[in-house]
Write a protein that holds these residues in place. Structure first.
Motif, mmCIF file in Angstrom:
data_model
loop_
_atom_site.group_PDB
_atom_site.id
_atom_site.type_symbol
_atom_site.label_atom_id
_atom_site.label_comp_id
_atom_site.label_asym_id
_atom_site.label_seq_id
_atom_site.Cartn_x
_atom_site.Cartn_y
_atom_site.Cartn_z
ATOM 1 N N ARG A 29 -3.023 31.886 5.593
ATOM 2 C CA ARG A 29 -3.810 30.675 5.527
ATOM 3 C C ARG A 29 -5.287 31.058 5.542
ATOM 4 O O ARG A 29 -5.698 31.898 6.338
ATOM 5 C CB ARG A 29 -3.502 29.798 6.748
ATOM 6 C CG ARG A 29 -4.163 28.419 6.712
ATOM 7 C CD ARG A 29 -4.204 27.840 8.112
ATOM 8 N NE ARG A 29 -2.859 27.762 8.712
ATOM 9 C CZ ARG A 29 -2.040 26.738 8.518
ATOM 10 N NH1 ARG A 29 -2.389 25.728 7.766
ATOM 11 N NH2 ARG A 29 -0.856 26.740 9.115
ATOM 12 N N THR A 30 -6.048 30.485 4.647
ATOM 13 C CA THR A 30 -7.488 30.712 4.697
ATOM 14 C C THR A 30 -8.171 29.383 4.957
ATOM 15 O O THR A 30 -7.709 28.339 4.496
ATOM 16 C CB THR A 30 -8.037 31.293 3.381
ATOM 17 O OG1 THR A 30 -7.880 30.307 2.366
ATOM 18 C CG2 THR A 30 -7.301 32.552 2.986
ATOM 19 N N MET A 31 -9.262 29.439 5.728
ATOM 20 C CA MET A 31 -9.984 28.213 6.063
ATOM 21 C C MET A 31 -11.456 28.411 5.764
ATOM 22 O O MET A 31 -12.109 29.250 6.379
ATOM 23 C CB MET A 31 -9.799 27.881 7.542
ATOM 24 C CG MET A 31 -8.350 27.526 7.880
ATOM 25 S SD MET A 31 -8.120 27.495 9.640
ATOM 26 C CE MET A 31 -9.134 26.080 10.033
ATOM 27 N N ASP A 32 -11.936 27.627 4.825
ATOM 28 C CA ASP A 32 -13.356 27.654 4.459
ATOM 29 C C ASP A 32 -13.865 29.088 4.294
ATOM 30 O O ASP A 32 -14.899 29.471 4.835
ATOM 31 C CB ASP A 32 -14.186 26.920 5.523
ATOM 32 C CG ASP A 32 -15.564 26.577 4.974
ATOM 33 O OD1 ASP A 32 -15.695 26.484 3.730
ATOM 34 O OD2 ASP A 32 -16.495 26.424 5.784
ATOM 35 N N LEU A 33 -13.100 29.863 3.581
ATOM 36 C CA LEU A 33 -13.374 31.296 3.451
ATOM 37 C C LEU A 33 -14.565 31.534 2.528
ATOM 38 O O LEU A 33 -14.550 31.133 1.370
ATOM 39 C CB LEU A 33 -12.120 31.982 2.897
ATOM 40 C CG LEU A 33 -12.143 33.495 2.837
ATOM 41 C CD1 LEU A 33 -12.212 34.079 4.235
ATOM 42 C CD2 LEU A 33 -10.920 33.999 2.107
ATOM 43 N N LYS A 34 -15.597 32.181 3.098
ATOM 44 C CA LYS A 34 -16.785 32.471 2.297
ATOM 45 C C LYS A 34 -17.099 33.955 2.351
ATOM 46 O O LYS A 34 -16.932 34.591 3.387
ATOM 47 C CB LYS A 34 -17.997 31.704 2.848
ATOM 48 C CG LYS A 34 -17.941 30.219 2.539
ATOM 49 C CD LYS A 34 -19.141 29.517 3.120
ATOM 50 C CE LYS A 34 -19.058 28.032 2.785
ATOM 51 N NZ LYS A 34 -19.690 27.210 3.833
ATOM 52 N N LYS A 35 -17.512 34.477 1.226
ATOM 53 C CA LYS A 35 -17.959 35.870 1.228
ATOM 54 C C LYS A 35 -19.196 35.989 0.344
ATOM 55 O O LYS A 35 -19.170 35.644 -0.830
ATOM 56 C CB LYS A 35 -16.849 36.789 0.682
ATOM 57 C CG LYS A 35 -17.219 38.252 0.643
ATOM 58 C CD LYS A 35 -17.286 38.870 2.029
ATOM 59 C CE LYS A 35 -17.699 40.335 1.975
ATOM 60 N NZ LYS A 35 -17.768 40.930 3.317
ATOM 61 N N GLY A 69 -14.127 36.143 -8.453
ATOM 62 C CA GLY A 69 -13.937 36.209 -7.009
ATOM 63 C C GLY A 69 -12.501 36.473 -6.647
ATOM 64 O O GLY A 69 -12.147 36.555 -5.480
ATOM 65 N N LYS A 70 -11.681 36.660 -7.672
ATOM 66 C CA LYS A 70 -10.251 36.915 -7.497
ATOM 67 C C LYS A 70 -9.986 38.166 -6.644
ATOM 68 O O LYS A 70 -9.224 38.132 -5.678
ATOM 69 C CB LYS A 70 -9.656 37.045 -8.900
ATOM 70 C CG LYS A 70 -8.287 37.562 -9.021
ATOM 71 C CD LYS A 70 -7.960 37.746 -10.499
ATOM 72 C CE LYS A 70 -8.864 38.792 -11.123
ATOM 73 N NZ LYS A 70 -8.535 39.126 -12.500
ATOM 74 N N SER A 71 -10.707 39.258 -6.987
ATOM 75 C CA SER A 71 -10.501 40.493 -6.238
ATOM 76 C C SER A 71 -10.962 40.352 -4.803
ATOM 77 O O SER A 71 -10.318 40.838 -3.871
ATOM 78 C CB SER A 71 -11.276 41.634 -6.887
ATOM 79 O OG SER A 71 -10.817 41.835 -8.185
ATOM 80 N N THR A 72 -12.089 39.668 -4.618
ATOM 81 C CA THR A 72 -12.606 39.464 -3.263
ATOM 82 C C THR A 72 -11.598 38.683 -2.429
ATOM 83 O O THR A 72 -11.285 39.045 -1.301
ATOM 84 C CB THR A 72 -13.942 38.689 -3.320
ATOM 85 O OG1 THR A 72 -14.767 39.283 -4.314
ATOM 86 C CG2 THR A 72 -14.641 38.718 -1.994
ATOM 87 N N PHE A 73 -11.051 37.640 -3.029
ATOM 88 C CA PHE A 73 -10.063 36.820 -2.343
ATOM 89 C C PHE A 73 -8.839 37.661 -1.981
ATOM 90 O O PHE A 73 -8.323 37.608 -0.861
ATOM 91 C CB PHE A 73 -9.662 35.652 -3.253
ATOM 92 C CG PHE A 73 -8.714 34.684 -2.610
ATOM 93 C CD1 PHE A 73 -9.055 34.049 -1.415
ATOM 94 C CD2 PHE A 73 -7.484 34.404 -3.184
ATOM 95 C CE1 PHE A 73 -8.182 33.160 -0.821
ATOM 96 C CE2 PHE A 73 -6.612 33.518 -2.591
ATOM 97 C CZ PHE A 73 -6.959 32.888 -1.399
ATOM 98 N N PHE A 74 -8.435 38.467 -2.925
ATOM 99 C CA PHE A 74 -7.301 39.360 -2.731
ATOM 100 C C PHE A 74 -7.531 40.313 -1.545
ATOM 101 O O PHE A 74 -6.687 40.481 -0.672
ATOM 102 C CB PHE A 74 -7.103 40.142 -4.032
ATOM 103 C CG PHE A 74 -5.928 41.061 -4.042
ATOM 104 C CD1 PHE A 74 -4.651 40.581 -4.311
ATOM 105 C CD2 PHE A 74 -6.087 42.419 -3.799
ATOM 106 C CE1 PHE A 74 -3.563 41.432 -4.339
ATOM 107 C CE2 PHE A 74 -5.006 43.271 -3.831
ATOM 108 C CZ PHE A 74 -3.741 42.783 -4.096
ATOM 109 N N ASN A 75 -8.757 40.909 -1.516
ATOM 110 C CA ASN A 75 -9.100 41.814 -0.415
ATOM 111 C C ASN A 75 -9.080 41.099 0.926
ATOM 112 O O ASN A 75 -8.663 41.650 1.942
ATOM 113 C CB ASN A 75 -10.484 42.427 -0.624
ATOM 114 C CG ASN A 75 -10.485 43.431 -1.769
ATOM 115 O OD1 ASN A 75 -9.434 43.937 -2.142
ATOM 116 N ND2 ASN A 75 -11.658 43.687 -2.322
#
Lengths: 267, 532
Positions: A29-35, A69-75
């Motif tokens: 689960r991710t919540m308001d995930l920012k990078k 941002g796919k790779s970032t999300f994956f990481n």
């Protein structure tokens, strides 16, 4: 942070699964995930606040153009990188709260990684490669060998356990890598373009192994891929664009055809 | 929220690490070999230096012992014939001071040299003690004045040299100048008041020293009379208990040990002179025969060549034969009735048999070699006998600062080499390291992995280096000093030095790997995703 709070978090993309959430446990689960990345003066917003839920036993494919941002999300969901803000829960564990050793522990047992370039250790045999994560988990060497052989059997390479990666084909190497990722019975398999370096036929071998693991062992499989046949096997498909989730759809809601998917990529 | 319970994130056993590292090294054998060679070179260098230093030291000791009879004879001949000069007296008194440190105040007064000085100067023990103290201090101050450079010295004491400095400083103005100049000197006297009191005592002690010098001069004259102006060497060559008594009458104390040393040496010295004097009899008759025999020009033949020639049985035979033959010929010519004028002189008898001639020849060759080694040792010490003495005090290895800096530089180069090789190894293995981290390797494991790899290369390199250095040091010493190096091999010290060199090599490799290992450990696991 309690579970009720998690459940009440706005889930813009997960609305239609709300009903299912009760009977299907959430594994990630991710919540308001920012990078954000600081590139000199400029701040690049790789992820702009993602809320998502992935259920146990799901087969999910992630799509998106490069730079989305796919790779970032994956990481992030693989516990490989920590977010600027927001939270990631893997099997109820908040990844952001973990220290280096706890992260290593998590990566060792909860998550299996499969890479486009296989990333086998060149100087080890097939079996040795598979037993490395077991050694990190403190499994007794004899047991590790037995388990390793069983895994090789599962991916159909039992007769090749003594080969070095260099002596194997790409498909065989990737199957070894899959066996390695399953070494400590992880809950989640993260695949980064697992068939990206393979031709169609060997790619198909990988597909079937992944599908088998998913259906027989109940492993959650998350694939970043552009392989349409792999997408075809997925339970859900997730489109990432501009640091956010653009769309989530069940497999039956989209049509997968050779060369195009449901009009999405034809723009 | 659930916490991860880190129970079992095992630290891999060192044996497992070792196994992993070993297979990694085998895979990258070439790179590992280069690193090993770098380490081996540095360790070889260190070990060679250590070996040479140790052997040189041991040889210096052996040479000193071998030269003892020669030096004792020289000492005795000199003191039986020549008066004491200031420098000599100071040196002998300083030696006495050192003996006092060894024997203690009681036994010291019974040593031969102390008894002699007491007798010649008619001094009390206290007075002699004071003199030795002063001599020691004088040498110490002299060393100070020698250590400052020419310009600075002339500012302090003008053009005075050696003991004249202390005579010059008796002048209050001079002393004042020295005191005024002290602050601007590069090396300073620690205690200027101590110097003042020393100068005071020094001038007061001058008359005591004078007493010794005079007493000694009288003893020389009386001894010469006693032995009817015999050559001192002849006196010593024939020394027995009677001689000891006769010498003692004039203050000379010839101890039993010294007598043994000196007797044989004096006889050898006399016999050698007898042989070499043959070169010039009868207008160089033997010289020309020798030149003929060894293929040299007569004017180039030396006493050393003659001695070398007669050190063999056939050479000694040859010399005796030549003399006999020539004397026979001379007698025949002299007996010729037609001959006019004075009879031709005969070659005087050499008075030594073949065996003794050979012995003397051999011994002289040994001495010659000894002198060559002494010259080499002196050159090693930079040509300063004093510095050679000081270096003996520099602990076990006694490196000069130049050698030390060479070693340090070689190790810096080695360190940079290892760091570079390990960094290359890290960059090359980015993906492997990152993958390992994905599979659950901790930072600590990665770090240990790399340091262990470097250590293993360090061990291999150090062992190779130590063995090479051992052989190289030995080889160089043998080339320089010949058989003396083999006879005086400090085996246990050499092995200790090898151990030190190896430990230094391994520790250095471990330290050099710390930074690359840190880089590797901090690598983000997502590097594994990167596609080259």
């Amino acid at each position: 942070m309690s579970k009720t709070q998690n459940a009440s978090a706005p889930a813009t993309v997960g609305k239609q699964q709300e009903g299912q959430a009760g009977d299907r446990p959430v594994i990630i689960r991710t919540m308001d995930l920012k990078k954000y990345y600081q590139m000199g003066e400029v701040v690049t917003k790789a992820l702009r606040g993602i809320d998502s839920e992935i259920y146990r036993g799901e087969f999910i494919c992630m799509l998106g153009p490069s730079g989305s941002g796919k790779s970032t999300f994956f990481n992030m969901i693989g516990g490989l990188d920590s977010p600027t803000s927001g939270r990631v829960f893997i099997d109820e564990v908040d990844v952001a709260q973990l220290n280096a050793i706890e992260l290593a522990f998590l990566r060792c047992r909860k998550i299996g990684y499969i890479f486009q370039t296989y990333n086998l250790v060149q100087y080890m045999t097939c079996l040795e490669n598979i037993t490395v994560p077991m050694a990190f988990a403190g499994v007794d060497p004899d047991e590790a060998r037995d388990r390793g052989m069983a895994l090789l059997d599962l991916v159909g390479l039992a007769d090749r356990w003594f080969h070095k990666p260099i002596e194997m084909s790409g498909g065989q190497q990737q199957r070894t890598a899959i066996a390695r990722s399953m070494a400590n019975n992880p809950a989640v398999l993260l695949c980064d373009e697992p068939t990206g370096n393979l031709d169609l036929r060997t790619g198909a071998e990988i597909h079937s192994v992944l599908k088998k693991l998913n259906s027989e062992r109940g492993v959650t499989v998350i694939c970043v891929t552009h392989d349409h046949r792999l997408i075809n096997m997925a339970d859900r498909i997730l489109w990432v664009r501009d640091g956010g989730i653009e769309r989530i759809a069940d497999r039956h809601e989209v049509t997968v055809e050779t060369g195009s998917i449901g009009g999405e990529e034809n723009e | 929220m659930k916490r991860v319970e880190v129970k079992n994130q095992v630290r891999l056993s060192l044996a497992k690490c070792f196994e992993l590292v070993l297979s990694g090294i085998r895979y990258r054998l070439f790179r590992a070999a280069i690193t090993v060679v770098i380490i081996a070179l540095a360790v070889t260098f260190l070990k060679t230096m250590l070996s040479e230093s140790l052997i040189t030291r041991r040889i210096a000791g052996a040479v000193e012992a071998k030269a003892l009879p020669r030096e004792t004879l020289r000492f005795w001949v000199a003191r039986m014939t020549t008066g004491l000069r200031h420098v000599n007296l100071t040196r002998q008194l300083d030696a006495l001071w050192e003996e006092r440190q060894v024997h203690g105040n009681e036994a010291w007064a019974e040593t031969p040299r102390a008894r002699e000085f007491l007798a010649w100067g008619g001094l009390t023990e206290e007075q002699l003690k004071e003199l030795t103290d002063l001599a020691h201090e004088e040498r110490r101050y002299l060393r100070y004045f020698q250590s400052v450079d020419e310009g600075e010295r002339s500012q302090m004491v003008g053009r005075a040299r050696g003991w004249e400095i202390f005579a010059a400083l008796q002048d209050p103005n001079r002393l004042q100048t020295l005191k005024d100049r002290q602050p601007s000197m590069s090396r300073k006297l620690t205690d200027i008041e101590e110097l003042e009191s020393f100068l005071n005592r020094w001038s007061q002690a001058m008359n005591l020293r004078e007493k010794i010098v005079v007493g000694h001069a009288e003893a020389i004259a009386a001894t010469a009379e006693e032995f009817r102006r015999q050559d001192a060497r002849e006196v010593l060559a024939a020394a027995d208990s009677e001689t000891q008594k006769r010498l003692a009458r004039h203050g000379f104390v010839l101890s039993e040990a010294e007598m043994q040393l000196v007797r044989e040496e004096a006889q050898y010295s006399l016999d050698r002179d007898r042989i070499t004097s043959m070169l010039d009899v009868k207008n160089g008759f033997i010289r020309s025969r020798l030149a003929n025999r060894i293929g040299q020009k007569p004017m180039d033949t030396t006493a050393a060549m003659l001695l070398a020639e007669v050190s063999s049985s056939s050479g000694a035979e040859w010399l005796l034969e030549v003399i006999r033959e020539e004397n026979e010929n001379t007698r025949r010519r002299n007996a010729d009735p037609k001959r006019q004028g004075d009879p031709e002189p005969l070659i005087p008898e050499i008075g030594l048999d073949r065996q003794r001639i050979m012995e003397v020849g051999k011994r002289s060759m040994d001495q010659q070699h000894l002198r060559e080694v002494e010259a080499l040792l002196l050159a090693e010490a930079g040509g300063h006998a004093d510095r050679a003495d000081e270096e003996k005090e520099l602990g076990m290895f006694g490196f000069t600062s130049r050698t030390l800096s060479l070693i340090v530089v070689s190790f810096l180069v080695c360190t940079v080499g290892i760091v570079n090789a390990m960094l290359m190894s890290v960059t090359e293995r980015f993906r492997e390291i990152a993958t390992m981290k994905c599979l659950g390797a901790t930072d600590q494991f990665i770090m240990i992995n790399f340091i262990m790899e470097s250590c293993m290369q360090g061990v291999a390199g150090s062992v190779i280096g130590a063995v090479l250095g051992f052989l190289l040091g030995l080889l160089r010493s043998v080339v320089m000093y010949g058989g003396l190096a083999v006879q005086n091999l400090p085996i246990s010290e050499m092995f200790a030095a090898a151990g030190i060199a190896m430990v230094v090599g391994v520790v250095l490799s471990a330290l050099a790997a710390v930074y690359p290992a840190w880089v590797a450990a901090r690598l983000a696991p997502m590097e594994a995703m990167r596609i080259e």
